[in-house]
Structures are given as structure tokens and as C-alpha cells.
Write an enzyme that holds these catalytic residues in place. Structure first.
Site, mmCIF file in Angstrom:
data_model
loop_
_atom_site.group_PDB
_atom_site.id
_atom_site.type_symbol
_atom_site.label_atom_id
_atom_site.label_comp_id
_atom_site.label_asym_id
_atom_site.label_seq_id
_atom_site.Cartn_x
_atom_site.Cartn_y
_atom_site.Cartn_z
ATOM 1 N N GLY A 62 0.816 -1.204 0.000
ATOM 2 C CA GLY A 62 0.000 0.000 0.000
ATOM 3 C C GLY A 62 0.849 1.252 0.000
ATOM 4 N N CYS A 63 0.292 2.329 0.515
ATOM 5 C CA CYS A 63 0.999 3.606 0.565
ATOM 6 C C CYS A 63 2.301 3.473 1.329
ATOM 7 C CB CYS A 63 0.101 4.645 1.230
ATOM 8 S SG CYS A 63 0.928 6.198 1.604
ATOM 9 N N PHE A 64 3.395 3.929 0.737
ATOM 10 C CA PHE A 64 4.675 3.778 1.423
ATOM 11 C C PHE A 64 4.805 4.649 2.657
ATOM 12 C CE2 PHE A 64 6.519 6.081 -2.605
ATOM 13 C CZ PHE A 64 5.794 7.230 -2.335
#
Length: 238
Positions: A62-64
Site C-alpha cells: 500500500g501507501c509507502f
């Protein structure tokens, strides 16, 4: 279509803010109980090393921003860099990756001291609190291949440990759905733009961070108190 997180509020408008916040705050119904629990450690892992020298792990889920924030608080980790893996150098930038049409995943490169933390412990944290490994090509409110769950192994030892651990967790039935995490050899890691580094640390009041990422850090402290450190390791100047 995938909008960048920084532009999503502008696209929805202020009238849609309560709905958007509810979406990103909603827990994922993966485990029978809604609260994450510490998963069993890997039966196969690399031992705590006696020799000096840093090791690296590259993980995507997902979002880093959130993955980075979690591992910055894990004892034994010396650096966490947000970036891109899985695609070509020519498309290793946020605008290109956000289209979902590159082969890149948003990923983090973790430098860790093998004398203090094992690769198996990194994976235990990754699967327990950092992301939901049963969501295919998405993570929470973010959709697209760039948000896929993936382990980019740097050598065969990492591949064997990761493959065995996924099999162990699936066999134990700790999730309500099968794990969809990909195992891919690490060809390259491209650091993301400077404004993405240490993002959760520098933007603790942004709604996305508050509702989607800070709970992951809180769960790390709750589930792994012996491995949690209050002061995160940062890649940029505070």
C-alpha cells in the site's frame, strides 16, 4: 482511476470530507476480531547475526508512507527509504507510478542491523501491523497495482524465509482470506521524491496519516513493545 493522496481531498471537495474520513478509518474485516493481533513468528528465519554489516529488505504494502512509519519505529532498523520497485527506471516517479500503468509498487527499503533484529521479525511486523496481505492490488482506500502487497527478496535466503512464512500463516488460518503477497526478486529500488521521505513524521496531522497510518504505529507499540522505539529513525532533517 487512481488519484494521488495529496489531491484526493481537492477532488472530492470539503462536502465529501466526512465520507472520505470514514472510508479511510474503517477497519478491514480480515481477522475474526477487528483488532490486529501479533502473528506467530516465522518457523524458518535467518538467525541473529554475529558479524557486523547492515542488511536490506524491500517490502511493499500500500501507501509507502505508512509502511515507512511503522519500520522507523522498529528497534534494529537504521534507515527506511520510500521508493519504487518492480518497474523501469524511466517510470520511477510518483506521477507515473500513480497512474497504475507501470510495473512499480510503492515500496520501502529497510536497512537493518542483523545483530539486533532478524529478517523473520521484519516479516512478522509486516504481516501483523504494517498492511493487510489479503487485499489484491489495493490497500485500504488506495486502489491499483502500485499498492500491491509484495516482498522483493534480495537473495535466496530471504525468498525461502518469506515463502515458508506465507505458507505457515495460510496453513494456520490466521486470516479470513488467502494471502496474496507476491514474491519477486529485487531488480532495483528507486528512492521516491524527497517530499515523500519521513512523510508521516512531518505531517502527523494530515487526515490520511491520522486515520490510516498512525494506528499502525500504535499497533506496533502495543503488539511488539520490546521491539518498539519511541523516536523514529529519520531519513531527512526534522
Amino acid at each position: 482511476m487512481s488519484l494521488s493522496r495529496s489531491s484526493r481531498l481537492d477532488a472530492l471537495g470539503l462536502a465529501a470530507l466526512p465520507l472520505w474520513l470514514a472510508l479511510i478509518a474503517a477497519p478491514s474485516p480480515v481477522r475474526a476480531d477487528a483488532t490486529p493481533t501479533a502473528l506467530p513468528p516465522p518457523a524458518m528465519t535467518t538467525p541473529i547475526a554475529e558479524a557486523d554489516g547492515m542488511r536490506h529488505a524491500v517490502l511493499a504494502g500500500g501507501c509507502f508512507w505508512g509502511i515507512e512509519a511503522v519500520f522507523q519505529h522498529l528497534d534494529g532498523v537504521t534507515e527506511v527509504v520510500s521508493g519504487y520497485s518492480g518497474g523501469e527506471a524511466a517510470t520511477a516517479d510518483y506521477d507515473s507510478v500513480s497512474t497504475g500503468r507501470t510495473d512499480h509498487a510503492e515500496a520501502v527499503r529497510i536497512a537493518y542491523d542483523p545483530r539486533r533484529v532478524s529478517y523473520g521479525r521484519l516479516l512478522q511486523v509486516f504481516f501483523s501491523v504494517a498492511h493487510d496481505p489479503t487485499q489484491l492490488d489495493r490497500q485500504g482506500p488506495d486502489w491499483g497495482r502500485q499498492y500491491r502487497s509484495a516482498i522483493f527478496y534480495v537473495d535466496e535466503a530471504q525468498r525461502r524465509v518469506a515463502e515458508a512464512y506465507i505458507g505457515q500463516l495460510d496453513a494456520a488460518g490466521v486470516f479470513d482470506r488467502p494471502i496474496v503477497t507476491r514474491l519477486d526478486p529485487l531488480d532495483a529500488f528507486y528512492p521516491a521524491e524527497a517530499y515523500h521521505q519521513d512523510y508521516a513524521y512531518h505531517h502527523p496531522n494530515q487526515p490520511y496519516i491520522v486515520f490510516h497510518d498512525l494506528p499502525k504505529v500504535a499497533n506496533l507499540e502495543r503488539l511488539f513493545p520490546g521491539d518498539y522505539r519511541d523516536t523514529p529513525v529519520l531519513d531527512t532533517t526534522p
